[in-house]
Structure formats: structure tokens, C-alpha cells
Write a protein that holds these residues in place. Structure first.
Motif, PDB file in Angstrom:
ATOM      1  N   ASN A 140       0.808  -1.213   0.000  1.00  0.00           N
ATOM      2  CA  ASN A 140       0.000   0.000   0.000  1.00  0.00           C
ATOM      3  C   ASN A 140       0.842   1.264   0.000  1.00  0.00           C
ATOM      4  O   ASN A 140       0.532   2.226  -0.707  1.00  0.00           O
ATOM      5  CB  ASN A 140      -0.941  -0.004   1.213  1.00  0.00           C
ATOM      6  N   ARG A 141       1.901   1.277   0.772  1.00  0.00           N
ATOM      7  CA  ARG A 141       2.725   2.495   0.881  1.00  0.00           C
ATOM      8  C   ARG A 141       3.394   2.837  -0.442  1.00  0.00           C
ATOM      9  O   ARG A 141       3.418   3.997  -0.853  1.00  0.00           O
ATOM     10  CB  ARG A 141       3.779   2.295   1.976  1.00  0.00           C
ATOM     11  N   THR A 142       3.950   1.847  -1.103  1.00  0.00           N
ATOM     12  CA  THR A 142       4.708   2.096  -2.329  1.00  0.00           C
ATOM     13  C   THR A 142       3.830   2.216  -3.564  1.00  0.00           C
ATOM     14  O   THR A 142       4.257   2.762  -4.585  1.00  0.00           O
ATOM     15  CB  THR A 142       5.712   0.962  -2.579  1.00  0.00           C
ATOM     16  N   GLY A 143       2.611   1.680  -3.481  1.00  0.00           N
ATOM     17  CA  GLY A 143       1.750   1.624  -4.653  1.00  0.00           C
ATOM     18  C   GLY A 143       1.962   0.365  -5.464  1.00  0.00           C
ATOM     19  O   GLY A 143       1.331   0.173  -6.509  1.00  0.00           O
ATOM     20  N   LEU A 144       2.842  -0.528  -4.990  1.00  0.00           N
ATOM     21  CA  LEU A 144       3.128  -1.764  -5.715  1.00  0.00           C
ATOM     22  C   LEU A 144       1.884  -2.637  -5.832  1.00  0.00           C
ATOM     23  O   LEU A 144       1.588  -3.188  -6.897  1.00  0.00           O
ATOM     24  CB  LEU A 144       4.241  -2.535  -5.003  1.00  0.00           C
ATOM     25  N   ALA A 145       1.158  -2.781  -4.723  1.00  0.00           N
ATOM     26  CA  ALA A 145      -0.028  -3.643  -4.721  1.00  0.00           C
ATOM     27  C   ALA A 145      -1.012  -3.130  -3.682  1.00  0.00           C
ATOM     28  O   ALA A 145      -1.142  -3.709  -2.598  1.00  0.00           O
ATOM     29  CB  ALA A 145       0.375  -5.081  -4.426  1.00  0.00           C
ATOM     30  N   PRO A 146      -1.710  -2.048  -3.975  1.00  0.00           N
ATOM     31  CA  PRO A 146      -2.649  -1.495  -2.995  1.00  0.00           C
ATOM     32  C   PRO A 146      -3.855  -2.407  -2.796  1.00  0.00           C
ATOM     33  O   PRO A 146      -4.307  -3.082  -3.718  1.00  0.00           O
ATOM     34  CB  PRO A 146      -3.062  -0.163  -3.635  1.00  0.00           C
ATOM     35  N   GLY A 147      -4.356  -2.424  -1.558  1.00  0.00           N
ATOM     36  CA  GLY A 147      -5.527  -3.233  -1.262  1.00  0.00           C
ATOM     37  C   GLY A 147      -6.023  -2.959   0.133  1.00  0.00           C
ATOM     38  O   GLY A 147      -5.255  -2.564   1.010  1.00  0.00           O
ATOM     39  N   LYS A 148      -7.325  -3.172   0.355  1.00  0.00           N
ATOM     40  CA  LYS A 148      -7.923  -2.916   1.652  1.00  0.00           C
ATOM     41  C   LYS A 148      -7.650  -4.025   2.658  1.00  0.00           C
ATOM     42  O   LYS A 148      -7.785  -3.834   3.870  1.00  0.00           O
ATOM     43  CB  LYS A 148      -9.434  -2.715   1.497  1.00  0.00           C
ATOM     44  N   ASN A 149      -7.296  -5.196   2.169  1.00  0.00           N
ATOM     45  CA  ASN A 149      -6.998  -6.326   3.044  1.00  0.00           C
ATOM     46  C   ASN A 149      -5.897  -7.174   2.418  1.00  0.00           C
ATOM     47  O   ASN A 149      -5.483  -6.922   1.273  1.00  0.00           O
ATOM     48  CB  ASN A 149      -8.259  -7.158   3.313  1.00  0.00           C
ATOM     49  N   VAL A 150      -5.418  -8.160   3.156  1.00  0.00           N
ATOM     50  CA  VAL A 150      -4.274  -8.950   2.675  1.00  0.00           C
ATOM     51  C   VAL A 150      -4.607  -9.718   1.403  1.00  0.00           C
ATOM     52  O   VAL A 150      -3.742  -9.929   0.541  1.00  0.00           O
ATOM     53  CB  VAL A 150      -3.759  -9.907   3.772  1.00  0.00           C
TER      54      VAL A 150
END
Length: 225
Positions: free
Chosen positions: A150-160
Motif C-alpha cells: 500500500n505504501r509504495t503503490g506496488l499492490a494497494p488493497g484494503k486487506n491482505v
């Protein structure tokens, strides 16, 4: 982060650590499974100390399902008291060992459904075992990878699970097994929760985090006298 940018980000991590390994110590699929169960909300280092067979740890007393069942919950607990949530983990380790004996002939199954049916085993634990012990292309997402994604924008998502799905889409299949280790180690030692150490991040050029910390905080001088 675009797909091309994600590939460059992962490529930089790959170049920095071409042969990554889990920091948990194990010597069989069973001891790996137990170690990963014990590592929930605990550090790998604390698990390694508690299980170290050369120092009389848990794996010296029991390194098979039959031996773990024979050891029993109280004795398993005695070995792992230094690990967080040790009471519940002791019960789960003995219960999963019994289930391995009852349903799998004492072996560790190599499919997700059977693994997740074991006491104390969730999706992340199953993914680690499938990847490390059975060399399957899985992506285990823990708190470090969730934060980094989420921080880097590599793989954003609301949950794991959302982060996992994004990583599976963005990471080349042949990199998946290693990518879990690249990301968890990067999240643990560089892209830290309180303050990311961007000044020593090998992939900073491809990261979308807006508040990068590009200069290390000044070290406080020790007062003289």
C-alpha cells in the motif's frame, strides 16, 4: 504504480537479494509448518530461539508429529513461553500434529485446502509452507508486505487478500517464490512501519510513496563528561 514500474521495483529487489531465504530455521516440512504457526505476532528470531534443537529447544524434544503429540501441550508450552500467545499456539501445534497423524499419515499435505484445515493454519501460513517446502508459486502476505504494497503503490488493497491478488498479477510467475522473501525482508528492515529508511532503499526510484525519508536522521551526539 504501473505494471512496468512494478516490474522495475521488483527487479531492483531481485538484484539486491538474488537468492533470498526465509529467516525461520527448519529442517523438514513439519518443522517449517510449526515454525510458521509459532511466528504469528512474533519475530522469526524469537521463534528460532525457542525451537533451536542445538540449545534444547522445541525441535530437540519433538521434530515429528508423533513426537509432538507425545510431548503434549504442557511441555510444548514450556518450550515456547517466550513467544507471544504461547498458550494457544501450544494447543494448536499439538492439535495439528494429531490431525496430521489421523488424516495425512504423519506427513504435511501439499495443497492449500488440507493445510488450512489444520488448527492454527491460515492462508498466510499455508502459502509459506507451499512456497518454501513444496516450491509452489505462492505469495504469502503478512503485515510487512501489506504495508509495503500500500505504501509504495506496488499492490494497494484494503486487506491482505486484495494485496495478494495484486502481487500475483504484477509479479512474473518465475519470481513469485523469491518475491515473498524480497518483500518481507524489505518491509522488515527497510520499509519499516514507523519510518521507512528510504535513503537506503534500492528501489526508491520506482516507489510512489510521497513522503520519502531520503536522508538518515542525524545521530545524536553523546554528551561529554
Amino acid at each position: 504504480m504501473s505494471a512496468a514500474q512494478a516490474l522495475l521495483f521488483l527487479g531492483d529487489l531481485r538484484a539486491a537479494t538474488p537468492v533470498p531465504e526465509t529467516e525461520l530455521h527448519f529442517r523438514s516440512p513439519f518443522t517449517l509448518l510449526v515454525a510458521v504457526v509459532l511466528s504469528a505476532q512474533a519475530t522469526d528470531a524469537s521463534v528460532n530461539r525457542a525451537t533451536d534443537p542445538e540449545r534444547g529447544g522445541l525441535f530437540a524434544a519433538a521434530d515429528t508429529p508423533a513426537a509432538m503429540v507425545a510431548l503434549g501441550v504442557e511441555e510444548v508450552g514450556r518450550h515456547i513461553r517466550t513467544i507471544g500467545l504461547w498458550q494457544g499456539k501450544a494447543r494448536n501445534v499439538v492439535a495439528l500434529s494429531q490431525q496430521l497423524l489421523d488424516r495425512h499419515g504423519g506427513g504435511v499435505p501439499n495443497d492449500r485446502e488440507a493445510l488450512e484445515a489444520l488448527p492454527g493454519v491460515g492462508r498466510k501460513t499455508a502459502s509459506v509452507v507451499l512456497s518454501v517446502a513444496f516450491e509452489q508459486a505462492e505469495m504469502a502476505v503478512d503485515t510487512h508486505i501489506f504495508r509495503l504494497g500500500n505504501r509504495t503503490g506496488l499492490a494497494p488493497g484494503k486487506n491482505v487478500l486484495e494485496v495478494e491478488r495484486e502481487l500475483l498479477k504484477r509479479c512474473p510467475a518465475e519470481w513469485l517464490r523469491d518475491a515473498h522473501h524480497w518483500l518481507i525482508l524489505h518491509g522488515r528492515y527497510v520499509c519499516k512501519a514507523r519510518m521507512p529508511e528510504c535513503w537506503r532503499c534500492v528501489a526508491a526510484a520506482h516507489c510512489n510513496y510521497r513522503d520519502k525519508v531520503l536522508v538518515a536522521p542525524a545521530t545524536r551526539a553523546t554528551p561529554r563528561g
